[in-house]
Design an enzyme around this catalytic site. Structure first.
Site, PDB file in Angstrom:
ATOM      1  N   HIS A 204       0.845  -1.199   0.000  1.00 47.42           N
ATOM      2  CA  HIS A 204       0.000   0.000   0.000  1.00 47.42           C
ATOM      3  C   HIS A 204       0.878   1.246   0.000  1.00 47.42           C
ATOM      4  CE1 HIS A 204       0.451   1.104   4.337  1.00 47.42           C
ATOM      5  NE2 HIS A 204       0.509  -0.196   4.556  1.00 47.42           N
TER       6      HIS A 204
ATOM      7  N   ASP B 229      -0.427   4.416   0.826  1.00 48.44           N
ATOM      8  CA  ASP B 229      -0.917   5.450   1.734  1.00 48.44           C
ATOM      9  C   ASP B 229      -0.203   5.362   3.080  1.00 48.44           C
ATOM     10  OD1 ASP B 229      -2.360   2.976   2.120  1.00 48.44           O
ATOM     11  OD2 ASP B 229      -3.792   4.043   3.384  1.00 48.44           O
TER      12      ASP B 229
ATOM     13  N   ASP C 199       6.268   1.466   7.229  1.00 46.13           N
ATOM     14  CA  ASP C 199       4.905   1.012   6.914  1.00 46.13           C
ATOM     15  C   ASP C 199       4.344   1.804   5.730  1.00 46.13           C
ATOM     16  OD1 ASP C 199       2.425  -0.191   7.076  1.00 46.13           O
ATOM     17  OD2 ASP C 199       1.774   0.962   8.814  1.00 46.13           O
TER      18      ASP C 199
ATOM     19  N   GLU D 298      -4.999   1.162   2.448  1.00 44.57           N
ATOM     20  CA  GLU D 298      -4.891   0.050   3.391  1.00 44.57           C
ATOM     21  C   GLU D 298      -5.089   0.527   4.820  1.00 44.57           C
ATOM     22  OE1 GLU D 298      -3.109  -2.724   6.271  1.00 44.57           O
ATOM     23  OE2 GLU D 298      -2.495  -0.669   5.847  1.00 44.57           O
TER      24      GLU D 298
ATOM     25  N   GLU E 158       4.661  -6.152   4.270  1.00 44.41           N
ATOM     26  CA  GLU E 158       4.408  -5.396   5.489  1.00 44.41           C
ATOM     27  C   GLU E 158       5.604  -5.557   6.440  1.00 44.41           C
ATOM     28  OE1 GLU E 158       2.068  -3.387   6.485  1.00 44.41           O
ATOM     29  OE2 GLU E 158       0.198  -3.829   5.435  1.00 44.41           O
TER      30      GLU E 158
END
Length: 425
Positions: free
Chosen positions: A95, A97, A126, A160, A189
């Site tokens: 992701h 974002d 992250d 996400e 992740e």
């Protein structure tokens, strides 16, 4: 270690500067969610970079998805490199974002400064560092094995951090994660370079509202306080529900240990008059609260049934209703996710475990995430169960001030992912 693996790791190591630059470029575009800033800017920048390295790139807006609007469109990227002959497809999903910056930073959160072998900034851990590592792994593999069979895909997806409905869920609904198209998925992740994350606990979000009757604050006996009613709900949660959840445990390898039990968090509470506008200097009006709302975040285990999870809360509300004259309430369900856990014998799990042993010299830990991530949509909508989370970074740094990721960790994880490609393709 065979010659191909050594060649792959050398190709990854040679791209150290490229990995740092790619991570910095991603972090310097502040894709803050909410509301969804700079999504198109990031996918345009990444598309231009990928196309110069031979990727075919598609940009997809999640029109009509939660959060999507003309002001804040939900943009996603899917890139693809086909091999010399047909074969299976390995897909890396990350992701793009990031969450709000928050207080407590000692450096610019979007400068992506390098210091002492770390890259600092919001989203480094992250999970823009993981996304960059996956891209470098794929490019190193293609350079070492241009005649490979099959296909490699990389996606950079939206939202996400707010559920993934404008990202992976939208793509999964349109077949991008169907087992006919994709056979193996790795989500990088930040679980740690020596861990394989097999899945996550379940979640049920709901809003509970207690009803009251407005009256003058000097005569509260003429009204009915919704806040006092909510106080009784919270008291019953403390008396009965929290102890009940603490007594439930799972065989899932959830980390940290505290998440091996069922949990409930009260995300917010709002009652009575609305918060004043910023800058307002007056006083509130004297009114009895005629409404009070809380949002609950219930995390549950693979051994629990979702119907049982909901019934526990409804039974609690009925107990309070039976004990309090005039008590009325409403429960509005917000969303739910069923727990998921990939089998340890799944091909992507076995290949990643073997690669970790070769690169790091030890066996991996197998874990399950306390919170959900986009595997839920790949599993539930895509019906693709051969999916894991594996990537560099320390999970505890996610959403924290002075977030960072280690460059050596990214190189090691990229090496693992490159060896996984060699095994699966």
């Amino acid at each position: 270690m065979n010659d191909l693996n050594e060649t792959l790791l050398a190709e990854v190591a040679a791209r150290r500067d490229a990995l740092v630059a790619l991570t910095q470029g991603l972090v310097r575009i502040p894709t803050l969610n909410p509301p969804g800033r700079h999504y198109r800017e990031l996918v345009d920048w990444l598309a231009a970079r990928l196309e110069t390295h031979g990727w075919e790139v598609e940009l997809i807006r999640a029109e009509g998805a939660p959060g999507d609007s003309d002001r804040w469109p939900r943009w996603n990227l899917v890139a693809r490199i086909a091999g010399a002959s047909p074969g299976e497809c390995v897909h890396f999903n990350g992701h793009h974002d990031v969450v709000e910056v928050g207080e407590g930073w000692t450096r610019d959160p979007f400068a992506a400064e390098v210091e002492d072998g770390r890259i600092y900034g919001r989203g480094t851990c992250d999970m823009k560092g993981g996304l960059a590592s996956a891209i470098i792994a794929a490019e190193a593999f293609v350079a070492a094995r241009p005649d490979f069979a099959g296909t490699i895909e990389v996606s950079a997806t939206a939202d996400e951090e707010s559920g993934g409905y404008g990202g992976v869920a939208y793509l999964a609904e349109r077949g991008y994660f169907s087992p006919e198209r994709v056979q193996h998925v790795i989500i990088p992740e930040p679980l740690g370079k020596d861990r394989i994350c097999l899945g996550h606990r379940g979640v049920w979000w709901a809003e509970i509202e207690t009803k009251g009757r407005i009256a003058h604050g000097s005569m509260p006996f003429l009204g009915d306080s919704a806040i006092r009613h909510m106080g009784a709900v919270l008291e019953e949660m403390e008396r009965a529900l929290f102890p009940l959840l603490a007594g439930k445990s799972t065989e899932m390898p959830v980390v940290p240990d505290g998440a091996k039990q069922s949990t409930l968090n009260i995300n917010s509470i709002h009652g009575g008059e609305a918060e004043p506008e910023p800058g307002f200097t007056g006083f509130p009006a004297p009114c009895v609260a005629d409404r009070c709302r809380i949002v609950i975040d219930r995390r549950f285990l693979i051994e629990e049934d979702i119907a049982e999870v909901k019934d526990e809360v409804r039974a609690l509300m009925e107990r309070v209703k039976a004990a309090r004259p005039g008590f009325a309430y409403e429960i509005r369900e917000l969303h739910e996710v069923i727990p998921t856990m990939t089998d340890r014998e799944a091909p992507v799990v076995r290949s990643t475990a073997a690669a970790i042993e070769k690169v790091l010299g030890g066996r991996p830990d197998y874990v399950v995430s306390p919170g959900t991530y986009d595997q839920k949509h790949i599993d539930r909508i895509g019906r693709l169960h051969n999916c894991i989370a594996y990537g560099p970074g320390v999970l505890d740094l996610a959403h924290q001030p002075d977030e960072w990721i280690g460059i050596d960790d990214m190189i090691d994880s990229a090496g693992v992912m490159a060896l996984v490609l060699a095994e699966l393709l």
